[in-house]
Design an enzyme around this catalytic site. Sequence first.
Site, short mmCIF file in Angstrom:
data_model
loop_
_atom_site.label_atom_id
_atom_site.label_comp_id
_atom_site.label_asym_id
_atom_site.label_seq_id
_atom_site.Cartn_x
_atom_site.Cartn_y
_atom_site.Cartn_z
N LYS A 1 0.84 -1.20 0.00
CA LYS A 1 0.00 0.00 0.00
C LYS A 1 0.87 1.24 0.00
O LYS A 1 1.86 1.31 0.74
CB LYS A 1 -0.91 0.00 1.25
CG LYS A 1 -1.77 1.24 1.40
CD LYS A 1 -2.51 1.21 2.74
CE LYS A 1 -1.57 1.45 3.89
NZ LYS A 1 -2.28 1.56 5.18
N ASP B 1 -10.50 3.35 10.16
CA ASP B 1 -10.89 4.74 10.33
C ASP B 1 -11.93 5.12 9.27
O ASP B 1 -13.13 4.98 9.47
CB ASP B 1 -9.67 5.64 10.27
CG ASP B 1 -9.96 7.07 10.69
OD1 ASP B 1 -11.14 7.40 10.91
OD2 ASP B 1 -9.02 7.87 10.80
#
Length: 374
Positions: free
Chosen positions: A254, A284
């Site tokens: 990522k 989140d």
Amino acid sequence: MNNNDTTAVLSPISEQAEETETSSQPAIAPTEGGRTKGSQGPQGLRGSDLPAPEKKRSGRSENKRMKIFCGSSNRPLAEEICKFVGVPLGETRLQRFSDGEVQFQLLENVRGADVFLVQPTCYPVDQHLVELLIMMDALKRASAGRITVVMPYYGYARQDRKDRPRVAITSKLVADLLTTAGANRALLVDLHAAQIQGFFNIPVDHLFASPVLVSYFRELNLPNLTVVSPDAGGVERARFFAKKLEVPLAIVDKRRTDINVTEVMNVIGDVQGRTCLILDDIIDTAGTLVKTVDALLAEGAEKIYACATHPVLSGPAVERIAASRLEQLVVTNTIPLREDALQVEKIKVLSIAGLLGRAIESIHMETSVSTLFS
């Protein structure tokens, strides 16, 4: 009498009782050489030679009392912990002035007690953090014997190093604030980075929610399961999880382009025709999660499950999860879910009250906490 007058006054009953007790003691006549007359004690010792009797302490030792208090961030979890431990939740009064300023008062005696204060610093993070500091200050000034701050979710943990010029290391700052406010010990759950323990100058017990999550997925018995780490930073956590479930491990590379914005690059490992379980510590905005799901499906994965310890679920997270091709998201109750998240059938909540309760009992009884994970 003025309400501010705090001068103590003895009651007449107490004075009369003291005089009665004094007058009821038999008089001992002195003899030659300053010795006293009277019967001899054991083994022929005279009364003046006997050791003074020990004063008996009334009630249970104050140092052995355990008390559990909580703030406003996750009272249901604190109540579950108290039910598990068998200790009533401490009585407090938490109010706010019209400008939002916190006023906190303990409604019971904590002098000499072993106090555990449960307060995850979840949304609104600043408000719950200041609330926690004020509660600890009240406990310290009330002469609590020991204050253990129990933070199922440690806010500001993601800023744990200087990854760019002129930025703050907030996880270290919060550790200093907790210690200054009066914490003698900290009990934390699944820190974003385990090295945060080193920011504290007090003992830290770091718990993992993996026993609760592993138990759940063992019961599901998913076929052809592969555990997936959504980034390089979570490989150690995912490897431990995969070892417990005895399944293979895959990693998603990522690249983060900005705060709360991620771009998934590629998948490392074989996920073709397999059921994937994405493991993370925090969800989140769910941007990383959704893009990881898409990347795994593009590589031929059949079904995607996900689990995380801390369901922050801010911003568009709930909508993203609901619209994703995710089969199920399993989280714990370190943070209370938002109302809209409770309506999403894909999201399942597991309780870690038992895990925290056993850790609190171990700390109180001065036994090993690590045995919870052996």
